[in-house]
Every structure is written in structure tokens, then in C-alpha cells.
Motif scaffolding. Structure first.
Motif, PDB file in Angstrom:
ATOM      1  N   ALA A   1       0.799  -1.294   0.046  1.00 34.81           N
ATOM      2  CA  ALA A   1       0.024  -0.147   0.068  1.00 34.81           C
ATOM      3  C   ALA A   1       0.734   1.194  -0.161  1.00 34.81           C
ATOM      4  CB  ALA A   1      -1.014  -0.090   1.149  1.00 34.81           C
ATOM      5  N   GLY A   2       2.199   1.064  -0.078  1.00 33.55           N
ATOM      6  CA  GLY A   2       3.228   2.245  -0.291  1.00 33.55           C
ATOM      7  C   GLY A   2       3.549   2.974   1.103  1.00 33.55           C
ATOM      8  N   ILE A   3       3.319   1.938   2.272  1.00 35.94           N
ATOM      9  CA  ILE A   3       3.797   2.353   3.423  1.00 35.94           C
ATOM     10  C   ILE A   3       4.991   1.626   3.948  1.00 35.94           C
ATOM     11  CG2 ILE A   3       2.835   2.617   5.899  1.00 35.94           C
ATOM     12  CD1 ILE A   3       0.180   3.022   4.908  1.00 35.94           C
ATOM     13  N   ARG A   4       5.910   2.300   4.267  1.00 36.77           N
ATOM     14  CA  ARG A   4       7.219   1.559   4.708  1.00 36.77           C
ATOM     15  C   ARG A   4       7.389   1.478   6.312  1.00 36.77           C
ATOM     16  NH1 ARG A   4      13.315   3.886   3.803  1.00 36.77           N
ATOM     17  NH2 ARG A   4      14.311   1.894   4.657  1.00 36.77           N
ATOM     18  N   ALA A   5       7.676   0.128   6.544  1.00 35.33           N
ATOM     19  CA  ALA A   5       7.803   0.027   7.908  1.00 35.33           C
ATOM     20  C   ALA A   5       9.371  -0.112   8.159  1.00 35.33           C
ATOM     21  CB  ALA A   5       7.242  -1.382   8.527  1.00 35.33           C
ATOM     22  N   GLU A   6      10.128   0.562   8.860  1.00 38.69           N
ATOM     23  CA  GLU A   6      11.285   0.590   9.171  1.00 38.69           C
ATOM     24  C   GLU A   6      11.891  -0.122  10.345  1.00 38.69           C
ATOM     25  OE1 GLU A   6      12.890   4.607   8.970  1.00 38.69           O
ATOM     26  OE2 GLU A   6      11.929   5.045   7.101  1.00 38.69           O
ATOM     27  N   ARG A   7      12.689  -0.784  10.178  1.00 38.76           N
ATOM     28  CA  ARG A   7      13.345  -1.727  11.376  1.00 38.76           C
ATOM     29  C   ARG A   7      13.896  -0.744  12.412  1.00 38.76           C
ATOM     30  NH1 ARG A   7      14.990  -7.193  12.342  1.00 38.76           N
ATOM     31  NH2 ARG A   7      15.633  -7.254  14.366  1.00 38.76           N
TER      32      ARG A   7
END
Length: 311
Positions: A298-304
């Protein structure tokens, strides 16, 4: 997918069902010797951000030993948040839980569990139940899913992992101490309905797999807990995933559909400002259909979030 771990992680309700009064009779493993303290764990944490919203994603073990983990970047993220969001919160009244068990965990035809299995499988079931002091369930009119969860929780308790040490319990206690709101992605009753709605053939498939895997409990639990403790998400996904011994319908019910719903919830929540700490079973944040993967679509980045030791 290892069935024992999935039954343990499918829902926070696994550690809250009324059978707990019986499960506690299963003797836990001896406490580790004082000279061999449990290792510090550094589980994985992600963050999703926009201009005015921050959402942390933390993968949990619902039952744990006493190893320390609520520190470093996990603690910092929690303390920076204004709301804790869990998979589901337990009803405060035990009577309400008992009513839901009567409604969703009992066979509508009153059939004892022993009538659902052929004789040789009943022998395995009886041995497993006796081993964890739950023999009463064999003659009880309970659904197979309830027996699977009860056996799994009792066996894991005996291995020394307890719900009181689980991440949800620790986080909830910390949140209440702060007066921090605790929300939920699902509800306790919804999770009961989910389990009750599984077709009987799949419930029996799950129960048989649970009985087969009991003898390999440490072989399954050890690598999964070690991977979680190291924050090794790829290894955790590999440990949990077993496509040669699985039914894709169960993966869809337990993981894929719920992850998709949670990813939509997060997308919608990003429209409002605030900082949230979301804690869900670690299996939902690992693998090909993880919440993070669905957010990325969906174009949403989850960053570690990088691991940073704190003094």
C-alpha cells in the motif's frame, strides 16, 4: 507452520481461558540455577511514520520465561507512545470468559471429544491429556480447537514459559501503571468466534498435528524463542513455516486474513496524529504475508528500529 507455536500465538486468549485453573496444575520446569541467568533478549521492532503519526510494531511471544527483554529501544518506544494496542484484551470478569467458552468452545451436539477420533488417535489424545493433567477433557463435549489450545498451553507452561511473563502481560502492566490507554485490533469474543468458525475437519487436523508435535516441543520452541530473542525475523519465519505439513486454509484463517485487516487498520490510523505501540504475535510480523509486507504493498514503509543498548 509449526502447529504448536501457531496455536500458542493465534490469539492472546490462549493464556486467558478458564481452563487455566486446570492448566496451572501442570508442573512447570525447574527454575534456572542462579549461576546461569537467562539471556537478555533483543526482539525486533519496527516503526511506521508520517508527519504527525508514529506507530511502532512489536512482535511478541504470548508466553515467556523470565528472560529480560523490556529494555533498550523497545522500552524507549513504549515510553514515547501514548497508547498500547494489543491483538485483544481480556475481559475483566472471569464470568464473561466462562460464558464465551460455553457458547463457542462446546460441541453443539454434546459429543465428547473422544467420539471425534478413531481408537488409535484417542489413545494418543488420552496420553497427551494425562501428561499435562487434563484428562477430564477427553470425556468433555469440547471442540477440538479448545483441546488443542489447552494441551499446548499446558505443555508450554510445563516447559517453563508462562503467560504472566508474556509480552502482552508485561506491556499491559506497564501501561496500567502509567494510566496509558490499552486498545485492541480484535476482541476476545471475536477470536473465540474465529476459532469456533473453523470447519471441524480443520479443527481435527490441528488437534492431530498438536498431538504429533508434543514430543518435539523443545525442538520447536527452542529455535523459535532463540530467533525471537535475537530479533532474527528471517530465521523465525523459517522456523514457523512448514509448507509440507500445513493446510493453506489454516494459514489464511490464522495469518493472512487477519494481517490484511490489521494493515488496513494501520493505514486508516495513520490519518490521525499520535504515537502508538502495537504488540501482536511475532508470527504476524514475519514471512511473506507479514503486516509489514502488506503495508509495503500500500506504499507504507515499516522501518526496522536499530538495536541500541542502554545502560
Amino acid at each position: 507452520m509449526k502447529k504448536l507455536i501457531r496455536m500458542l500465538g493465534v490469539a492472546a486468549l490462549a493464556c486467558s481461558l478458564p481452563a487455566n485453573a486446570q492448566l496451572r496444575r501442570a508442573p512447570p520446569a525447574p527454575a534456572p540455577a542462579a549461576e546461569t541467568p537467562l539471556p537478555d533478549a533483543d526482539p525486533a521492532l519496527w516503526v511506521v511514520r508520517d508527519a504527525d503519526t508514529t506507530i511502532y510494531l512489536f512482535g511478541t511471544f504470548h508466553m515467556l520465561d523470565g528472560r529480560p527483554w523490556f529494555d533498550d529501544e523497545v522500552r524507549a518506544a513504549f515510553e514515547a507512545s501514548s497508547e498500547l494496542v494489543l491483538e485483544a484484551t481480556q475481559p475483566e470478569e472471569q464470568g464473561a470468559i466462562a460464558q464465551m467458552v460455553a457458547r463457542y468452545a462446546m460441541d453443539t451436539q454434546g459429543r465428547p471429544l473422544s467420539q471425534r477420533l478413531p481408537p488409535e488417535e484417542n489413545e494418543r489424545l488420552n496420553r497427551a491429556l494425562a501428561d499435562v493433567n487434563l484428562s477430564i477433557l477427553a470425556a468433555a463435549p469440547v471442540d477440538p480447537w479448545y483441546a488443542s489450545i489447552s494441551i499446548t498451553v499446558a505443555a508450554v507452561q510445563r516447559a517453563g514459559l508462562l503467560g504472566a511473563n508474556g509480552a502482552e502481560g508485561v506491556l499491559s502492566t506497564a501501561a496500567r501503571a502509567r494510566g496509558m490507554p490499552i486498545g485492541q485490533l480484535e476482541s476476545f469474543e471475536w477470536q473465540m468466534q474465529l476459532l469456533d468458525g473453523i470447519p471441524e475437519d480443520l479443527q481435527l487436523f490441528q488437534l492431530r498435528a498438536t498431538l504429533r508435535e508434543l514430543s518435539r516441543l523443545q525442538e520447536i520452541l527452542g529455535p523459535a524463542l532463540a530467533a525471537w530473542s535475537r530479533g532474527d525475523v528471517e530465521r523465525l519465519a523459517a522456523v514457523l513455516d512448514d509448507p509440507t505439513n500445513d493446510d493453506p486454509r489454516l494459514r489464511r484463517i490464522f495469518l493472512s486474513e487477519r494481517n490484511a485487516t490489521w494493515a488496513r487498520w494501520i493505514r486508516e490510523r495513520m490519518a490521525r496524529p499520535g504515537t502508538l505501540f502495537i504488540a501482536v504475535g511475532a508470527g504476524h510480523l514475519a514471512g511473506r504475508d507479514s503486516v509489514q509486507a502488506l503495508l509495503a504493498e500500500a506504499g507504507i514503509r515499516a522501518e526496522r528500529v536499530p538495536h541500541v543498548e542502554t545502560p
